[in-house]
Design a protein around this motif. Structure first.
Motif, PDB file in Angstrom:
ATOM      1  N   ARG A  20       0.839  -1.201   0.000  1.00  0.00           N
ATOM      2  CA  ARG A  20       0.000   0.000   0.000  1.00  0.00           C
ATOM      3  C   ARG A  20       0.871   1.246   0.000  1.00  0.00           C
ATOM      4  O   ARG A  20       0.599   2.201  -0.730  1.00  0.00           O
ATOM      5  CB  ARG A  20      -0.939  -0.023   1.220  1.00  0.00           C
ATOM      6  CG  ARG A  20      -1.739   1.223   1.468  1.00  0.00           C
ATOM      7  CD  ARG A  20      -2.671   1.720   0.376  1.00  0.00           C
ATOM      8  NE  ARG A  20      -3.420   0.740  -0.350  1.00  0.00           N
ATOM      9  CZ  ARG A  20      -3.863   0.910  -1.610  1.00  0.00           C
ATOM     10  NH1 ARG A  20      -3.653   2.026  -2.264  1.00  0.00           N
ATOM     11  NH2 ARG A  20      -4.524  -0.029  -2.227  1.00  0.00           N
ATOM     12  N   ALA A  21       1.937   1.252   0.795  1.00  0.00           N
ATOM     13  CA  ALA A  21       2.826   2.417   0.855  1.00  0.00           C
ATOM     14  C   ALA A  21       3.478   2.671  -0.505  1.00  0.00           C
ATOM     15  O   ALA A  21       3.594   3.821  -0.934  1.00  0.00           O
ATOM     16  CB  ALA A  21       3.891   2.227   1.933  1.00  0.00           C
ATOM     17  N   ILE A  23       2.288   1.757  -3.454  1.00  0.00           N
ATOM     18  CA  ILE A  23       1.237   2.214  -4.368  1.00  0.00           C
ATOM     19  C   ILE A  23       0.987   3.703  -4.154  1.00  0.00           C
ATOM     20  O   ILE A  23       0.932   4.484  -5.113  1.00  0.00           O
ATOM     21  CB  ILE A  23      -0.053   1.389  -4.183  1.00  0.00           C
ATOM     22  CG1 ILE A  23       0.159  -0.031  -4.724  1.00  0.00           C
ATOM     23  CG2 ILE A  23      -1.244   2.065  -4.863  1.00  0.00           C
ATOM     24  CD1 ILE A  23      -0.948  -1.011  -4.370  1.00  0.00           C
ATOM     25  N   GLU A  24       0.850   4.102  -2.899  1.00  0.00           N
ATOM     26  CA  GLU A  24       0.542   5.502  -2.596  1.00  0.00           C
ATOM     27  C   GLU A  24       1.711   6.443  -2.889  1.00  0.00           C
ATOM     28  O   GLU A  24       1.505   7.582  -3.308  1.00  0.00           O
ATOM     29  CB  GLU A  24       0.114   5.644  -1.129  1.00  0.00           C
ATOM     30  CG  GLU A  24      -1.203   4.965  -0.811  1.00  0.00           C
ATOM     31  CD  GLU A  24      -2.369   5.499  -1.635  1.00  0.00           C
ATOM     32  OE1 GLU A  24      -2.431   6.720  -1.901  1.00  0.00           O
ATOM     33  OE2 GLU A  24      -3.235   4.681  -2.031  1.00  0.00           O
ATOM     34  N   SER A  25       2.942   5.977  -2.680  1.00  0.00           N
ATOM     35  CA  SER A  25       4.088   6.876  -2.853  1.00  0.00           C
ATOM     36  C   SER A  25       4.662   6.888  -4.264  1.00  0.00           C
ATOM     37  O   SER A  25       5.318   7.855  -4.653  1.00  0.00           O
ATOM     38  CB  SER A  25       5.191   6.518  -1.859  1.00  0.00           C
ATOM     39  OG  SER A  25       5.740   5.246  -2.156  1.00  0.00           O
ATOM     40  N   VAL A  28       0.484   5.899  -7.573  1.00  0.00           N
ATOM     41  CA  VAL A  28      -0.578   6.912  -7.669  1.00  0.00           C
ATOM     42  C   VAL A  28      -0.045   8.242  -8.190  1.00  0.00           C
ATOM     43  O   VAL A  28      -0.592   8.807  -9.143  1.00  0.00           O
ATOM     44  CB  VAL A  28      -1.329   7.060  -6.325  1.00  0.00           C
ATOM     45  CG1 VAL A  28      -2.248   8.266  -6.334  1.00  0.00           C
ATOM     46  CG2 VAL A  28      -2.114   5.773  -6.025  1.00  0.00           C
TER      47      VAL A  28
END
Length: 158
Positions: A20-21, A23-25, A28
């Motif tokens: 998730r980290a 993907i977000e950093s 995205v």
């Protein structure tokens, strides 16, 4: 930089917090930037071709991969990809792959997400890593791809 271990790669892909980290950093913001740029170009009335450039290993699972470059395409505006493939095939001394070493499909993200929905001409290019491992090889391939891209652009309607 050394190769990433199989264990580290597994952690990057499977540990929910780590995944998730990343993907977000990374994912995205990267795709948001591409979307903004494509939207801006569309609003300005600027013709656009989406080019996604990658490299591939010369050997996979003990098998030599014979292509110097692969041109990938799937749905939508394939005219630029096909024109680029054909222009590269006319250049001497290189082996051009058609949807190899990978075939574009529903598992791809960048081109389907950004090009298909905007009806943009596109191409995904895969260059053999052993041919672009130094500045000289990079310059040779930049020239090859530039020449072929100009030929392909001349043959399509933007």
């Amino acid at each position: 930089m050394g190769e990433i271990s199989a264990h580290a790669l597994t952690l990057l892909i499977t540990v929910p917090g780590v995944r998730r980290a990343r993907i977000e950093s990374i994912h995205v913001p990267y795709h948001a930037a591409i979307s903004r740029m494509l939207d801006d170009r569309q609003h300005q009335g600027r013709a656009t071709v989406l080019v996604s450039l990658h490299s591939f290993t010369p050997i996979l699972n003990g098998s030599a991969r014979p292509w110097d470059v692969g041109i990938l395409y799937w749905r939508g505006r394939t005219d630029f990809a096909l024109g680029l493939r054909d222009a590269l095939a006319r250049q001497t001394g290189i082996v051009v792959g058609d949807n190899v070493p990978y075939a574009m499909d529903e598992t791809d993200y960048t081109v389907p997400y950004h090009a298909f929905s905007r009806a943009l001409p596109y191409v995904e290019i895969e260059v053999k890593q052993s041919l672009i491992g130094d500045p000289q090889g990079q310059a040779v391939w930049a020239a090859r791809l530039g020449t072929a891209a100009r030929e392909a652009l001349d043959r399509i309607a933007l």
